[in-house]
Write a protein that holds these residues in place. Structure first.
Motif, PDB file in Angstrom:
ATOM      1  N   GLY A 196     -18.959  -5.513  -7.400  1.00  0.00           N
ATOM      2  CA  GLY A 196     -19.342  -5.817  -6.038  1.00  0.00           C
ATOM      3  C   GLY A 196     -20.453  -4.954  -5.495  1.00  0.00           C
ATOM      4  N   ARG A 227     -13.669   9.014   5.145  1.00  0.00           N
ATOM      5  CA  ARG A 227     -14.790   8.659   6.006  1.00  0.00           C
ATOM      6  C   ARG A 227     -15.471   9.901   6.564  1.00  0.00           C
ATOM      7  NH1 ARG A 227     -12.611   3.678   9.400  1.00  0.00           N
ATOM      8  NH2 ARG A 227     -10.757   3.958   8.128  1.00  0.00           N
ATOM      9  N   ASP A 231      -5.914   3.050  -0.706  1.00  0.00           N
ATOM     10  CA  ASP A 231      -5.337   1.712  -0.862  1.00  0.00           C
ATOM     11  C   ASP A 231      -6.411   0.639  -0.831  1.00  0.00           C
ATOM     12  OD1 ASP A 231      -2.600   2.261  -1.071  1.00  0.00           O
ATOM     13  OD2 ASP A 231      -2.616   2.868   1.018  1.00  0.00           O
ATOM     14  N   VAL A 232      -6.064  -0.546  -1.350  1.00  0.00           N
ATOM     15  CA  VAL A 232      -7.079  -1.601  -1.462  1.00  0.00           C
ATOM     16  C   VAL A 232      -7.725  -1.991  -0.136  1.00  0.00           C
ATOM     17  CG1 VAL A 232      -6.787  -2.814  -3.619  1.00  0.00           C
ATOM     18  CG2 VAL A 232      -5.162  -3.226  -1.797  1.00  0.00           C
ATOM     19  N   THR A 233      -6.946  -2.102   0.929  1.00  0.00           N
ATOM     20  CA  THR A 233      -7.576  -2.541   2.185  1.00  0.00           C
ATOM     21  C   THR A 233      -8.503  -1.452   2.717  1.00  0.00           C
ATOM     22  OG1 THR A 233      -5.687  -1.757   3.474  1.00  0.00           O
ATOM     23  CG2 THR A 233      -5.680  -4.060   2.847  1.00  0.00           C
ATOM     24  N   ILE A 234      -8.115  -0.178   2.535  1.00  0.00           N
ATOM     25  CA  ILE A 234      -8.971   0.930   2.953  1.00  0.00           C
ATOM     26  C   ILE A 234     -10.171   1.032   2.011  1.00  0.00           C
ATOM     27  CG2 ILE A 234      -9.019   3.390   3.527  1.00  0.00           C
ATOM     28  CD1 ILE A 234      -6.993   1.906   5.197  1.00  0.00           C
ATOM     29  N   GLN A 235      -9.928   0.793   0.721  1.00  0.00           N
ATOM     30  CA  GLN A 235     -11.011   0.802  -0.266  1.00  0.00           C
ATOM     31  C   GLN A 235     -12.102  -0.180   0.137  1.00  0.00           C
ATOM     32  OE1 GLN A 235     -10.416   0.775  -4.652  1.00  0.00           O
ATOM     33  NE2 GLN A 235     -11.101  -1.330  -4.550  1.00  0.00           N
ATOM     34  N   ALA A 236     -11.697  -1.379   0.542  1.00  0.00           N
ATOM     35  CA  ALA A 236     -12.674  -2.380   0.947  1.00  0.00           C
ATOM     36  C   ALA A 236     -13.500  -1.875   2.131  1.00  0.00           C
ATOM     37  CB  ALA A 236     -11.967  -3.689   1.302  1.00  0.00           C
ATOM     38  N   GLN A 237     -12.837  -1.226   3.089  1.00  0.00           N
ATOM     39  CA  GLN A 237     -13.560  -0.674   4.243  1.00  0.00           C
ATOM     40  C   GLN A 237     -14.591   0.368   3.814  1.00  0.00           C
ATOM     41  OE1 GLN A 237     -10.829   1.125   7.021  1.00  0.00           O
ATOM     42  NE2 GLN A 237      -9.698  -0.751   7.374  1.00  0.00           N
ATOM     43  N   ILE A 285     -11.728  -7.830   6.270  1.00  0.00           N
ATOM     44  CA  ILE A 285     -11.620  -6.375   6.344  1.00  0.00           C
ATOM     45  C   ILE A 285     -10.702  -6.038   7.508  1.00  0.00           C
ATOM     46  CG2 ILE A 285     -12.870  -4.225   6.668  1.00  0.00           C
ATOM     47  CD1 ILE A 285     -14.174  -5.181   4.318  1.00  0.00           C
ATOM     48  N   GLU A 324     -17.582  -1.033   1.779  1.00  0.00           N
ATOM     49  CA  GLU A 324     -18.514  -1.752   2.643  1.00  0.00           C
ATOM     50  C   GLU A 324     -19.355  -0.770   3.462  1.00  0.00           C
ATOM     51  OE1 GLU A 324     -17.809  -5.756   4.026  1.00  0.00           O
ATOM     52  OE2 GLU A 324     -17.707  -4.877   6.019  1.00  0.00           O
ATOM     53  N   MET A 364      -9.342   7.956   6.675  1.00  0.00           N
ATOM     54  CA  MET A 364     -10.194   8.596   7.677  1.00  0.00           C
ATOM     55  C   MET A 364     -10.810   9.870   7.132  1.00  0.00           C
ATOM     56  SD  MET A 364      -7.906   7.906  11.003  1.00  0.00           S
ATOM     57  CE  MET A 364      -8.797   8.775  12.251  1.00  0.00           C
ATOM     58  N   GLY A 375     -13.979  -3.784 -11.031  1.00  0.00           N
ATOM     59  CA  GLY A 375     -14.104  -4.629  -9.851  1.00  0.00           C
ATOM     60  C   GLY A 375     -15.027  -4.014  -8.816  1.00  0.00           C
ATOM     61  N   SER A 430      -5.695  10.389   8.491  1.00  0.00           N
ATOM     62  CA  SER A 430      -5.122   9.708   7.316  1.00  0.00           C
ATOM     63  C   SER A 430      -6.107   9.798   6.149  1.00  0.00           C
ATOM     64  CB  SER A 430      -4.853   8.258   7.653  1.00  0.00           C
ATOM     65  OG  SER A 430      -6.069   7.568   7.797  1.00  0.00           O
ATOM     66  N   GLU A 453       0.827  -1.190   0.000  1.00  0.00           N
ATOM     67  CA  GLU A 453       0.000   0.000   0.000  1.00  0.00           C
ATOM     68  C   GLU A 453       0.868   1.250   0.000  1.00  0.00           C
ATOM     69  OE1 GLU A 453      -3.879  -0.748   2.279  1.00  0.00           O
ATOM     70  OE2 GLU A 453      -2.323  -1.678   3.459  1.00  0.00           O
ATOM     71  N   GLU A 502     -17.770 -11.917  -7.087  1.00  0.00           N
ATOM     72  CA  GLU A 502     -17.559 -10.812  -6.162  1.00  0.00           C
ATOM     73  C   GLU A 502     -18.586 -10.822  -5.022  1.00  0.00           C
ATOM     74  OE1 GLU A 502     -15.006  -8.987  -6.232  1.00  0.00           O
ATOM     75  OE2 GLU A 502     -15.567  -7.374  -4.862  1.00  0.00           O
ATOM     76  N   PRO A 518     -10.873  -6.103  -5.509  1.00  0.00           N
ATOM     77  CA  PRO A 518     -12.122  -6.498  -6.159  1.00  0.00           C
ATOM     78  C   PRO A 518     -11.870  -7.256  -7.459  1.00  0.00           C
ATOM     79  CG  PRO A 518     -11.809  -4.120  -6.286  1.00  0.00           C
ATOM     80  CD  PRO A 518     -10.618  -4.676  -5.589  1.00  0.00           C
ATOM     81  N   ILE A 519     -12.708  -8.247  -7.727  1.00  0.00           N
ATOM     82  CA  ILE A 519     -12.606  -9.019  -8.964  1.00  0.00           C
ATOM     83  C   ILE A 519     -13.752  -8.605  -9.878  1.00  0.00           C
ATOM     84  CG2 ILE A 519     -12.898 -11.345  -9.936  1.00  0.00           C
ATOM     85  CD1 ILE A 519     -11.351 -12.398  -7.542  1.00  0.00           C
ATOM     86  N   PRO A 520     -13.449  -8.258 -11.139  1.00  0.00           N
ATOM     87  CA  PRO A 520     -14.513  -7.763 -12.011  1.00  0.00           C
ATOM     88  C   PRO A 520     -15.451  -8.869 -12.499  1.00  0.00           C
ATOM     89  CG  PRO A 520     -12.419  -7.738 -13.162  1.00  0.00           C
ATOM     90  CD  PRO A 520     -12.135  -8.200 -11.776  1.00  0.00           C
ATOM     91  N   ALA A 551      -9.198  -8.192  -0.358  1.00  0.00           N
ATOM     92  CA  ALA A 551      -9.760  -6.852  -0.526  1.00  0.00           C
ATOM     93  C   ALA A 551      -9.772  -6.408  -1.981  1.00  0.00           C
ATOM     94  CB  ALA A 551      -8.964  -5.843   0.305  1.00  0.00           C
TER      95      ALA A 551
END
Lengths: 338, 338
Positions: free
Chosen positions: B229, B171, B195-201, A288, B204, B168, B225, B165, A57, A281, A274-276, A272
């Motif tokens: 989802g 958010r 970033d991807v892990t934050i994107q997932a948060q 998370i 969701e 945040m 992607g 950050s 990241e 998905e 995403p898969i298109p 995390a």
């Protein structure tokens, strides 16, 4: 693939590389009050003809790693061996000679080309620099350099009629091609690519990835390739290193990493992404992660991932896990696999 | 949530033949050129396309935030709960912006005022739209920050944006956008800078909140992607026009337009083994200045016919809300008339 890489001599070996940036305080009497530990002790090797992908990241130290290898920063500690030469302690002349074989491609095709230079000047600059110092082998005349520019432009898919144009006359994808042509000009052995496709649109991204693949096959290039997009890294890389907070947490063959991720961070990262495909998905279970990446200023006594790890144990808080091999060509830094 | 609406509308938002043009020295840029779509209550709609295809301009038009000059909405209608937004006065608009339709911008680093505390910015937003005291607004802001998962919201609310950050900050933006219980949330590339892990948060979070509050959501993105989802329906845009519109499952399973097909194919996928070259759409996206009345995709299309070079294709319904604008789906008679 694994057997082939172990028997070959590595082209580039990085040993315990550290790159800290000091934080100073005070106006006249400056003193160091801490350091940003951008890269905090990483070791890996790159073998000829392969692509080593570095994924992680933002802020994990991927770009700093590449810049430290190219000696754009003076590393705090560690060794960078390229072709038998330690770049960290090399003299200016030795470095100049070695850099001919190490070229960079940058992320932002808008910022990495000088807007006041024509495409011809941009691509020929590396050639003229080395030609003026009589370091080109064989020596090239002006006409030969001119032919080489045209050859390079055609090689990367640019119309050679455009050689007297300026960068602003090109689109993002075409500019990235100019950057690639510039990197190829000196026939380098290794190309350090710092997120070369992340600023590009999807349809252009696949064109550039295909081009990089073709060039590797035809010219026998070695890539050290950085990206934050896991799918891109998987597509382009032979082996992948996953970085977190300045260290490598997992290093493995690309296929193996995606089918059998070991480190909890790698698992979270993969889940995390995403898969298109809506069918897949919607059924996927995500890991998370809570919280944000901690500040790189902090010195760690335990595992760097401790604060966010869903699998953390008491042991992890006080002991730093070393990177060790769990299976052929698959290394991980996690106490779960001790 | 209290139901404030007296009348229920089938479609929260109806966009009909919207045209937004920019008058520049080089010519007329038809950034959005006659697009139509509906947004139902509780629906999540994705608008996908590459840079410059007009997806952001579409949404700025809905909010009437197009800078004028040079921009101008030259035609079409946008109905929000039966009211044409384009005919409203500036003061009536202010009632809708933020209150009824709110927006999350792409860059969390630049969309907050760096000189003001988070609390000041959030209270301001709430007090403009709701008739409550500052104290009550502060309470509400803290509740919203808790809802979006900011730890220790009670003290963090008095921080400045730079103390947060990227994830945040995004958010906080979402909390501000949701604090007025808007009926439509427009998210313009909400996770591109993350970033991807934050994107997932964040994704969701948007999904969870839109379900809880029954908000309709428009997500603008270039990431296929993310769409897979999150979205119920998808519009694919190319050069200012919607070229395909379908349910998400349908679009991915049976992409009808050659551009949609190419776009889906050209993304490297984590779950598929890499086999040779990536599919790529050759060529560059068109320059939208003074575009001739042909299919804008024809220079890059493998299936281009003569008629594609002279006429824009009609929109064809392929059943089940699947619409496509491509000459491939017309019969011979229509082509010869065209």
């Amino acid at each position: 693939m694994a057997e082939a890489t172990t028997t070959r001599q590595p082209l580039l070996t990085v040993t315990d590389l550290k790159q800290h940036f000091p934080i100073e305080s005070g106006f006249i009497l400056k003193r160091q009050i801490g350091a940003v530990r951008a890269v905090d002790g990483i070791s890996f090797s790159v073998y000829p003809g392969e692509t080593l992908g570095i994924v992680g990241e933002s802020g994990c130290g991927k770009s700093t790693t590449i810049r430290s290898i190219a000696q754009l920063y003076k590393p705090t500690a560690g060794k960078v061996m390229f072709n038998g030469l330690d770049l960290v302690n090399a003299s200016k002349d030795e470095l100049l000679k070695a850099r001919k074989d190490i070229q960079l491609i940058f992320q932002d095709p808008y910022a990495s080309l000088n807007p006041r230079m024509t495409v011809r000047q941009i691509i020929s600059e590396p050639l003229t620099i080395y030609s003026n110092r009589k370091m080109l082998q064989p020596e090239m005349t002006k006409e030969e350099i001119e032919t080489r520019i045209e050859e390079l432009m055609e090689r990367v898919g640019l119309n050679k009629a455009f050689k007297n144009r300026y960068p602003h006359e090109f689109s993002g994808g075409q500019r990235q091609r100019i950057g690639i042509a510039r990197a190829l000009a000196l026939n380098p052995k290794i190309i350090l690519a710092d997120e070369p496709v992340s600023a590009l649109d999807v349809s252009i991204q696949s064109q550039i990835l295909n081009l990089l693949n073709d060039l590797q096959k035809d010219l026998g290039l070695t890539y050290l390739f950085i990206a934050h997009d896991l799918a891109v890294i998987e597509y382009i890389s032979t082996r992948v290193a996953v970085m977190y907070l300045g260290i490598i947490v997992e290093l493995s063959e690309s296929r193996d990493l995606y089918h059998n991720p070991l480190h909890p961070y790698t698992k979270a990262l993969l889940s995390a992404a995403p898969i298109p495909d809506p069918a897949i998905e919607r059924k996927r279970k995500r890991i998370i992660l809570t919280g944000d990446v901690p500040s790189p200023i902090k010195e760690h006594k335990g595992c760097y991932f401790y604060e966010r790890c869903p699998m953390r144990m008491e042991h992890c808080a006080t002991n730093i896990p070393p990177l060790h091999q769990v299976s052929e060509g698959h290394e991980v830094a996690c106490w779960l696999y001790e | 949530m209290s139901k404030k609406t007296t009348k229920q509308f089938d479609n929260m938002l109806e966009v009909r033949d919207l045209k937004t043009h920019f008058l520049t020295d080089a010519g007329i840029v038809k950034a959005v050129d006659g697009i139509s779509f509906d947004l139902k209550q509780g629906e999540t709609l994705g608008i996908v396309g590459e840079s410059g295809c007009g997806k952001s301009v579409t949404n700025l038009s809905i909010m009437r935030l197009i800078p004028s000059p040079p921009g101008k909405i030259v035609g079409g209608e946008i109905f929000f709960e039966g009211q044409d937004i384009l005919k409203l006065s500036e003061s009536e608009l202010r009632h809708i912006r933020g209150n009824m339709i709110s927006m999350i911008f792409q860059d969390p680093m630049t969309s907050l005022n760096p000189f003001l505390k988070i609390s000041t910015q959030m209270i301001e937003t709430i007090c403009i739209h709701q008739d409550i005291s500052k104290k009550a607004a502060l309470e509400k802001s803290i509740d919203m920050l808790n809802l979006v998962g900011i730890p220790d919201a009670k003290s963090r609310i008095h921080n400045y944006p730079h103390q947060f950050s990227g994830g945040m900050r995004q958010r906080v933006m979402i909390a501000m956008a949701l604090s007025c219980e808007a009926k439509i949330l427009i998210a313009d590339e909400p996770t591109t800078a993350l970033d991807v892990t934050i994107q997932a948060q964040i994704l969701e979070l948007i999904q969870k909140l839109s379900r809880q509050l029954n908000t309709s959501v428009i997500i603008i993105t270039h990431d296929l992607g993310v769409v897979a989802g999150m979205c119920d329906n998808v519009c694919v845009m190319y050069a200012g026009k919607i070229v395909e519109k379908a349910k998400t499952e349908d679009l991915y399973a049976h992409p009808a337009h050659p551009y949609t097909f190419g776009l889906i194919q050209s993304v490297p996928r984590l779950d598929k083994a890499k086999n040779g070259r990536l599919f790529s759409i050759e060529g560059q996206p068109p320059n939208v200045i003074d575009l001739p009345p042909c299919c804008p995709f024809h220079p890059r299309c493998e299936k281009a016919m003569d008629v594609c070079r002279t006429q824009y294709p009609p929109t064809k319904n392929l059943g089940e809300h699947h619409e496509v604008s491509c000459w491939l789906y017309t019969d011979d008679q229509e082509r010869s008339n065209g």
